[in-house]
Design a protein around this motif. Structure first.
Motif, PDB file in Angstrom:
ATOM      1  N   ILE A  99       0.844  -1.186   0.000  1.00  0.00           N
ATOM      2  CA  ILE A  99       0.000   0.000   0.000  1.00  0.00           C
ATOM      3  C   ILE A  99       0.890   1.250   0.000  1.00  0.00           C
ATOM      4  O   ILE A  99       1.962   1.250   0.588  1.00  0.00           O
ATOM      5  N   ILE A 100       0.453   2.286  -0.715  1.00  0.00           N
ATOM      6  CA  ILE A 100       1.188   3.547  -0.765  1.00  0.00           C
ATOM      7  C   ILE A 100       0.331   4.607  -0.087  1.00  0.00           C
ATOM      8  O   ILE A 100      -0.843   4.784  -0.428  1.00  0.00           O
ATOM      9  N   MET A 101       0.908   5.324   0.872  1.00  0.00           N
ATOM     10  CA  MET A 101       0.178   6.386   1.572  1.00  0.00           C
ATOM     11  C   MET A 101       1.123   7.541   1.842  1.00  0.00           C
ATOM     12  O   MET A 101       2.231   7.335   2.347  1.00  0.00           O
ATOM     13  N   ALA A 113      -3.052   4.663  -2.139  1.00  0.00           N
ATOM     14  CA  ALA A 113      -3.268   3.808  -3.310  1.00  0.00           C
ATOM     15  C   ALA A 113      -3.150   2.349  -2.898  1.00  0.00           C
ATOM     16  O   ALA A 113      -2.130   1.920  -2.346  1.00  0.00           O
ATOM     17  N   PHE A 114      -4.212   1.588  -3.168  1.00  0.00           N
ATOM     18  CA  PHE A 114      -4.216   0.174  -2.833  1.00  0.00           C
ATOM     19  C   PHE A 114      -3.745  -0.637  -4.035  1.00  0.00           C
ATOM     20  O   PHE A 114      -4.157  -0.381  -5.164  1.00  0.00           O
ATOM     21  N   PRO A 115      -2.884  -1.634  -3.810  1.00  0.00           N
ATOM     22  CA  PRO A 115      -2.364  -2.436  -4.921  1.00  0.00           C
ATOM     23  C   PRO A 115      -3.421  -3.389  -5.466  1.00  0.00           C
ATOM     24  O   PRO A 115      -4.542  -3.468  -4.947  1.00  0.00           O
ATOM     25  N   ARG A 116      -3.044  -4.122  -6.515  1.00  0.00           N
ATOM     26  CA  ARG A 116      -3.986  -5.044  -7.153  1.00  0.00           C
ATOM     27  C   ARG A 116      -4.480  -6.098  -6.172  1.00  0.00           C
ATOM     28  O   ARG A 116      -5.653  -6.441  -6.156  1.00  0.00           O
ATOM     29  N   LEU A 117      -3.588  -6.646  -5.362  1.00  0.00           N
ATOM     30  CA  LEU A 117      -3.962  -7.729  -4.455  1.00  0.00           C
ATOM     31  C   LEU A 117      -3.765  -7.337  -3.001  1.00  0.00           C
ATOM     32  O   LEU A 117      -2.829  -6.613  -2.675  1.00  0.00           O
ATOM     33  N   GLY A 118      -4.632  -7.856  -2.148  1.00  0.00           N
ATOM     34  CA  GLY A 118      -4.394  -7.769  -0.721  1.00  0.00           C
ATOM     35  C   GLY A 118      -3.223  -8.667  -0.344  1.00  0.00           C
ATOM     36  O   GLY A 118      -2.814  -9.530  -1.110  1.00  0.00           O
ATOM     37  N   TYR A 119      -2.664  -8.426   0.823  1.00  0.00           N
ATOM     38  CA  TYR A 119      -1.531  -9.234   1.273  1.00  0.00           C
ATOM     39  C   TYR A 119      -1.547  -9.316   2.790  1.00  0.00           C
ATOM     40  O   TYR A 119      -2.178  -8.490   3.463  1.00  0.00           O
ATOM     41  N   GLU A 120      -0.875 -10.297   3.308  1.00  0.00           N
ATOM     42  CA  GLU A 120      -0.775 -10.480   4.756  1.00  0.00           C
ATOM     43  C   GLU A 120      -0.130  -9.247   5.373  1.00  0.00           C
ATOM     44  O   GLU A 120       0.955  -8.840   4.970  1.00  0.00           O
ATOM     45  N   GLY A 121      -0.823  -8.625   6.314  1.00  0.00           N
ATOM     46  CA  GLY A 121      -0.274  -7.449   6.980  1.00  0.00           C
ATOM     47  C   GLY A 121      -0.678  -6.134   6.346  1.00  0.00           C
ATOM     48  O   GLY A 121      -0.216  -5.074   6.774  1.00  0.00           O
ATOM     49  N   MET A 122      -1.563  -6.174   5.333  1.00  0.00           N
ATOM     50  CA  MET A 122      -2.008  -4.916   4.720  1.00  0.00           C
ATOM     51  C   MET A 122      -2.725  -4.036   5.734  1.00  0.00           C
ATOM     52  O   MET A 122      -2.558  -2.810   5.735  1.00  0.00           O
ATOM     53  N   ASP A 123      -3.515  -4.640   6.627  1.00  0.00           N
ATOM     54  CA  ASP A 123      -4.213  -3.854   7.649  1.00  0.00           C
ATOM     55  C   ASP A 123      -3.221  -3.168   8.585  1.00  0.00           C
ATOM     56  O   ASP A 123      -3.387  -1.993   8.933  1.00  0.00           O
ATOM     57  N   ILE A 124      -2.157  -3.895   8.953  1.00  0.00           N
ATOM     58  CA  ILE A 124      -1.136  -3.315   9.839  1.00  0.00           C
ATOM     59  C   ILE A 124      -0.408  -2.182   9.132  1.00  0.00           C
ATOM     60  O   ILE A 124      -0.143  -1.127   9.717  1.00  0.00           O
ATOM     61  N   ASP A 125      -0.074  -2.386   7.857  1.00  0.00           N
ATOM     62  CA  ASP A 125       0.568  -1.325   7.076  1.00  0.00           C
ATOM     63  C   ASP A 125      -0.298  -0.070   7.064  1.00  0.00           C
ATOM     64  O   ASP A 125       0.188   1.042   7.301  1.00  0.00           O
ATOM     65  N   PHE A 126      -1.588  -0.248   6.768  1.00  0.00           N
ATOM     66  CA  PHE A 126      -2.476   0.909   6.671  1.00  0.00           C
ATOM     67  C   PHE A 126      -2.519   1.666   7.991  1.00  0.00           C
ATOM     68  O   PHE A 126      -2.339   2.891   8.033  1.00  0.00           O
ATOM     69  N   LEU A 127      -2.762   0.942   9.077  1.00  0.00           N
ATOM     70  CA  LEU A 127      -2.906   1.599  10.383  1.00  0.00           C
ATOM     71  C   LEU A 127      -1.601   2.239  10.836  1.00  0.00           C
ATOM     72  O   LEU A 127      -1.608   3.348  11.395  1.00  0.00           O
ATOM     73  N   SER A 128      -0.485   1.589  10.600  1.00  0.00           N
ATOM     74  CA  SER A 128       0.791   2.138  11.075  1.00  0.00           C
ATOM     75  C   SER A 128       1.182   3.383  10.285  1.00  0.00           C
ATOM     76  O   SER A 128       1.643   4.372  10.864  1.00  0.00           O
ATOM     77  N   TYR A 189      -7.285   8.483  15.606  1.00  0.00           N
ATOM     78  CA  TYR A 189      -6.752   9.807  15.263  1.00  0.00           C
ATOM     79  C   TYR A 189      -7.784  10.632  14.483  1.00  0.00           C
ATOM     80  O   TYR A 189      -7.463  11.267  13.481  1.00  0.00           O
ATOM     81  N   GLY A 190      -9.031  10.570  14.937  1.00  0.00           N
ATOM     82  CA  GLY A 190     -10.089  11.355  14.305  1.00  0.00           C
ATOM     83  C   GLY A 190     -10.671  10.746  13.046  1.00  0.00           C
ATOM     84  O   GLY A 190     -11.417  11.398  12.312  1.00  0.00           O
ATOM     85  N   SER A 191     -10.366   9.469  12.804  1.00  0.00           N
ATOM     86  CA  SER A 191     -10.755   8.841  11.537  1.00  0.00           C
ATOM     87  C   SER A 191     -12.267   8.768  11.332  1.00  0.00           C
ATOM     88  O   SER A 191     -12.734   8.792  10.190  1.00  0.00           O
ATOM     89  N   GLN A 192     -13.030   8.685  12.426  1.00  0.00           N
ATOM     90  CA  GLN A 192     -14.481   8.537  12.269  1.00  0.00           C
ATOM     91  C   GLN A 192     -15.132   9.789  11.686  1.00  0.00           C
ATOM     92  O   GLN A 192     -16.252   9.721  11.170  1.00  0.00           O
TER      93      GLN A 192
END
Length: 298
Positions: A99-101, A113-128, A189-192
């Motif tokens: 993921i690119i942020m 920008a989300f890549p073509r495929l999900g991957y193990e740890g994508m949720d952790i990448d996004f949140l971190s 961090y105010g995401s809601q």
């Protein structure tokens, strides 16, 4: 292990304005990358034979081939002329694009920008990454680009929904069984309350479609782009690097407004009738539109 032999790119088929294949994602250190091919390039002929309108399946098979063999692709980049590129095929061991942020230049709006495929740890990448950016400056808006995003086995649907939304957003349906999709929101961090714009198109498939429709229904996002195709059955559609798809059709998803994504797909709030590969990546009109919307809401 090695998955297949070929050029190393995820592709999609287009029938307009002439039949062609689109490179959605060129894999790092792949034959396609070494040959200078890039995301958004279009293939109009393979070894001198024009692409056909049979959903591109035979064309994809012609691109594939044994490692060490060559294929000549007639390529055009957005706004460019058609040129011939010789690619030496190789043995492909796909590594997921991550993921690119980052903040958009001189703004507090984050582009993701989300890549073509999900991957193990994508949720952790996004949140971190979100946490790092939120500590750098108060995030005033978020652009989530799902235009080439498909499911993958670990796409972080529930994580993303819980960070940005709350409540019952719809239900999945398997045979006659309904399973409510109820999210317990967590403010991050105010995401809601952070304004969100989601970019979609015909290559947005599976769980990304469910995410976009759920956020749209909850009035948590404005959705821009082109309609999706409703490929949410089971939300288990795994695009393979050679252009084929593994589909496990088990369920569909009904939004809380009653829209069956498997039948209707996601309809953008604001339709922008431009295919992804026709837009200059350095001046993406749809990203610019999303930024204008978010800056107008500050």
């Amino acid at each position: 292990g090695q998955a297949y032999q070929g050029i190393g790119a995820f592709v999609a088929f287009r029938n307009e304005p002439a039949p062609h294949l689109v490179l959605l994602e060129v894999m790092a250190e792949s034959p396609a990358e070494y040959a200078g091919l890039q995301d958004r390039d279009s293939i109009f002929a393979i070894d001198g034979v024009p692409t056909t309108s049979e959903k591109g399946i035979s064309d994809i098979q012609r691109i594939r081939g044994l490692a060490g063999s060559t294929v000549t692709l007639s390529i055009s980049s957005p706004g460019g002329q058609i040129r011939d590129v010789v690619v030496t095929r190789g043995a492909i061991n796909p590594l997921p694009q991550r993921i690119i942020m980052n903040f958009m230049t001189e703004t507090a709006v984050v582009y993701s920008a989300f890549p073509r495929l999900g991957y193990e740890g994508m949720d952790i990448d996004f949140l971190s990454i979100y946490q790092i950016l939120a500590k750098e400056r108060d995030i005033t808006g978020l652009i989530i680009d799902l235009r080439i995003s498909s499911t993958g086995p670990t796409w972080p649907l529930s994580t993303l929904l819980s960070v940005f939304a709350d409540g019952t957003l719809g239900h999945s349906k398997k045979a006659q069984e309904k399973i409510a999709a109820t999210i317990i929101g967590k403010d991050y961090y105010g995401s809601q309350s952070t304004p969100v714009v989601i970019l979609i198109g015909p290559e947005t498939m599976g769980q990304p479609e469910i995410f976009a429709a759920s956020m749209q229904y909850a009035n948590r996002a404005i959705v821009l782009g082109l309609p999706t195709l409703g490929l949410v059955e089971g939300a288990d559609i795994f695009p393979m690097p050679d252009g084929s798809q593994l589909s496990l059709a088990t369920i569909t998803f009904i939004t809380a407004a009653g829209r069956d994504l498997g039948l209707e797909g996601v309809e953008p709030d604001m339709s922008i009738d431009r295919y992804w590969e026709t837009i200059d990546p350095n001046n993406d009109m749809i990203i610019n539109q999303a930024l204008n919307i978010l800056q107008g809401s500050e």
